[in-house]
Design a protein around this motif. Structure first.
Motif, short mmCIF file in Angstrom:
data_model
loop_
_atom_site.label_atom_id
_atom_site.label_comp_id
_atom_site.label_asym_id
_atom_site.label_seq_id
_atom_site.Cartn_x
_atom_site.Cartn_y
_atom_site.Cartn_z
N ILE A 196 0.84 -1.20 0.00
CA ILE A 196 0.00 0.00 0.00
C ILE A 196 0.87 1.24 0.00
O ILE A 196 1.88 1.32 0.72
CB ILE A 196 -0.94 -0.01 1.22
N THR A 248 -2.07 6.53 0.10
CA THR A 248 -3.33 5.96 0.55
C THR A 248 -3.52 6.19 2.05
O THR A 248 -4.62 6.53 2.51
CB THR A 248 -3.36 4.44 0.24
N ASN A 251 -4.45 9.77 2.70
CA ASN A 251 -5.83 10.08 2.32
C ASN A 251 -6.82 9.74 3.43
O ASN A 251 -7.83 10.44 3.61
CB ASN A 251 -6.21 9.31 1.05
N THR A 256 -10.34 1.03 7.05
CA THR A 256 -10.02 0.76 5.64
C THR A 256 -9.97 -0.73 5.35
O THR A 256 -10.17 -1.15 4.21
CB THR A 256 -8.67 1.38 5.26
#
Length: 758
Positions: free
Chosen positions: A37, A41, A44, A69
């Protein structure tokens, strides 16, 4: 005491951490522990940015946001001076999913289902989803009667933080219904009630029908059938008290017990209509099938409500409600039925829209409409318009939907959606027919030329029987009223001996023009005129009967043939219909060097017995004779019988009068009847392209005027057949056994055709 001490230490530790937390302004943020990842990300989803103050509440919110998430199995925040360090541990990704042991359910179907819930290759692995999958698969197999199913999932760690998933399924055998018991019934026997159930104990056909496989949904439907059975016979107080379903320890046999209370039977006392009667009371009462003195029937009451609703719908009240309200008198055991009518507002059609017709012009579809824009919405006309589009044979599927106009209570749009199919063909191919031999054909045809609905065909056909050149053109809407015009040019060369007919050869050149005139929605008249030139030649095998005719009437003729007919067509589809009928009465009159006439009547009717069973009845009568100077009906115009399209089990065209060499002569009168029970072909999903039949045929040809022996009685046969509309042409096959074949008859038990139009 030790446990209390541990809890105290944990509480003090948490309090110490809380007291030690110090807010600070974040100068920088660093993420550690990422493998697949990206850091972007994380940023965010992180609810805090550089320059903001990190407090205890913001810290908790950040941890929760990252956990939500689903990408991480551990999240930790630490401080290095004024730098916020985010430590994460990623969940592994799914590298591969394998399913083994499944025979009843396709692997692709399973993988698609797994993907929909988030378990797929490349996705983040969540163990809770895998547990949910196991439960859902188990329920799915239970619904199919496999109660012994075992599902085991194995998760194997792989390099680079990935896992492989193996779902091993042991399906087991389907549990069969061993016994169904109904307790509490006195009025109706167990046999009567069990006949109403779809579920049953094993039968000879249960391997195909699956009626012996227990299903909770099927049982619920069967219980409703039993309830309807009683309510349709007056037992309003009928109840199903309980149901018990038990399975044997080896999970192979299922026992079902249904406990019922029948109650008393009720009769109809009186019938009333209430509400807003927008139609005449007399007209409405004609639709009421419930009568005073009858035994109460919920089915009859519902049918009456539906009939009234349909009548209102055909008059523009598209959203009418008709409720059957029973008033029960417990003392007299009677019911007073009131049909309450709420017609709502009369609805008008604002627009009629078409979609899916990428080639066919809108005007071709619109001229088939019986529902008009601006008129009140009639459910009958909307459905009739859909059927007319379906009968065009330009589309593989036609559907219709009605949509209320937003903000307007009394308007709707009617939307027709079509799926076009190829309406043109450029073909060159081979076929084979038992009565025509090897067929070579080449043709260019377009049933929907340039999307205008006009039909054009140019073709060549060569077989052992016929050599044919043809050109035809049809404009189905020559006038706006639906009058059609067609003309065609044909050259045909025939060798009759190849068609099991007594030997002769003919050459025919013809040109014709015709008109079709609509009389009503289902009735049509046809008139045409045709000029024909026919030349007949003989051989050493030509029978004396034919030679005698030629000596009296000559062998080269030019005639004018006038034809007329009436057709009534109420079939629901152009191909493989299952409802409606088609009947035609036709006559032709030939004048010129030959004078004769022919009359024929054909009737085909389809009766829908059940959802999957259709009864087809066909009748074919034909009669012809001569007049004027012509001595008898020309032998090349004789009727013939026998073969796949007539009386199956007998060779094509072989029934009826024979010459001295036992060659068929045909006759001037034909009578043929067929009864077919049509049902879907087992194990075939595309039922629209397949048909399986059991049939009974009867028929023969008779000569009422000329000479010839044989054919004095009807011939009978029975058998089974199958038809397939394949991509390469129509194929039909049958196996038939004649009942009363005579020594002069030619029996042909197996018959098939391939490569011809259906």
């Amino acid at each position: 005491m030790k446990r209390l001490f541990s809890i105290l230490l944990l509480t003090l530790s948490l309090m110490a951490n809380a007291w030690s937390f110090e807010s600070f302004v974040i100068k920088d943020i660093r993420v550690e522990g990422l493998q697949r990842i990206s850091a972007g990300t994380v940023f965010n989803y992180l609810p805090v940015k550089v320059g903001e103050t990190l407090t205890e509440s913001v810290s908790s919110k950040a941890i929760r946001s990252l956990f939500k998430t689903g990408f991480f199995k551990d999240v930790r925040l630490e401080r290095d001076g004024d730098v916020l360090i985010v430590f994460v541990v990623e969940r592994p990704s799914i590298s591969v999913i394998k399913i083994e042991g499944n025979n009843d359910i396709d692997s692709e179907e399973m993988l698609d289902g797994l993907k929909q819930i988030g378990l797929a290759e490349g996705r983040v692995f969540d163990r809770s989803l895998l547990d949910k999958v196991e439960q859902e698969l188990q329920r799915l197999y239970f619904s199919r009667g496999k109660y012994a199913v075992r599902i085991k999932s194995t998760v194997t760690p792989l390099e680079r933080n990935r896992v492989g998933i193996l779902i091993d399924i042991s399906e087991g055998k389907v549990a069969k219904i061993h016994q169904i018991n109904i307790v509490g019934n006195e009025v109706f026997s167990d046999e009567d009630l069990l006949d109403e159930l779809e579920l049953s104990t094993p039968t000879l056909l249960s391997f195909y029908t699956g009626v012996d496989k227990y299903s909770k949904q099927k049982l619920a439907a069967d219980l409703e059938r039993v309830r309807s059975y009683y309510l349709d016979r007056g037992y309003i107080g009928f109840t199903i008290d309980s149901t018990q379903v038990s399975i044997t320890p080896d999970k192979k046999d299922v026992y079902i017990t249904i406990n019922v209370t029948e109650g008393d039977q009720y009769t109809i006392d009186k019938v009333k209509l209430a509400g807003e009667l927008v139609l005449a009371r007399e007209k409405l009462f004609k639709m009421v099938d419930v009568r005073a003195g009858d035994i109460f029937s919920r089915k009859t009451a519902n049918e009456t409500s539906d009939d009234i609703s349909k009548a209102l719908g055909s008059e523009g009240y598209a959203f009418a409600n008709v409720n059957a309200i029973p008033e029960v008198n417990e003392e007299k055991k009677t019911v007073a039925m009131t049909f309450f009518i709420d017609p709502g507002k009369r609805v008008y059609v604002r627009r009629i829209n078409f979609s899916g017709n990428t080639r066919t012009r809108d005007e071709v579809l619109r001229r088939e409409m019986r529902q008009m824009e601006g008129a009140y919405a009639s459910t009958d006309k909307i459905e009739l318009s859909r059927r007319r589009l379906d009968r065009l044979a330009y589309f593989s599927d036609v559907t219709v939907e009605t949509q209320a106009v937003p903000g307007v209570a009394d308007q709707m749009d009617v939307n027709y959606s079509v799926v076009e199919k190829p309406s043109g063909n450029i073909l060159a191919g081979l076929g084979y027919s038992q009565n025509q031999g090897i067929i070579f054909n080449a043709s260019i045809s377009q049933n929907n030329f340039l999307g205008t609905g006009k039909r054009i065909s140019v073709g060549f056909n060569n077989s052992d029987i016929n050599t044919l050149y043809r050109f035809s053109f049809t404009n189905p809407y020559y006038t706006m009223d639906g009058v059609s015009r067609s003309f065609d040019f044909n050259y045909r060369k025939t060798d009759a001996a190849q068609a099991n007919i007594s030997a002769f050869r003919s050459n025919e050149l013809s040109f014709g023009m015709g008109f079709g005139i609509p009389i009503s929605e289902f009735d049509r008249a046809n008139i045409s005129a045709r000029i024909e030139n026919i030349s007949i030649s003989t051989s050493s095998r030509t029978p004396l009967e034919y030679l005698d005719y030629l000596s009296k009437n000559g062998s080269d003729y030019t005639i004018l043939k006038l034809q007329g007919g009436l057709t009534r067509n109420t079939l629901n589809r152009g191909i493989f219909p299952d409802r409606g009928s088609r009947q035609s009465l036709n006559g032709q009159l030939a004048i010129g060097q030959l004078q004769y006439y022919k009359l024929s009547y054909k009737h085909t009717k389809y009766l829908s017995l059940t959802k999957s069973l259709t009864l087809q009845l066909r009748g074919d009568l034909g009669y012809g004779n001569s007049f004027g100077d012509t001595t008898e009906l020309p032998f090349y115009q004789n009727y013939y019988a026998g073969g796949p399209r007539s009386v199956r089990g007998f060779s094509a065209n072989t029934l009826g009068p024979k010459d001295i060499a036992d060659n068929p002569l045909g006759g001037n009168f034909r009578a043929v009847g067929n009864v077919d029970l049509i049902f879907p072909v087992p194990f075939i999903k595309d039922s629209k392209a397949w048909r399986f039949t059991t049939f009974f045929d009867a028929g023969n040809v008779f000569n009422t005027e000329g000479e010839g022996s044989g054919g004095a009685a009807l011939r009978y046969s029975a058998g089974v057949g199958v038809s397939w509309l394949s991509p390469f042409g129509a194929l039909s096959a049958s196996i038939a056994a004649p009942f009363n074949a005579e020594s002069e008859d030619t029996v042909e038990n197996f018959q098939f055709t391939f490569g011809q139009g259906y």
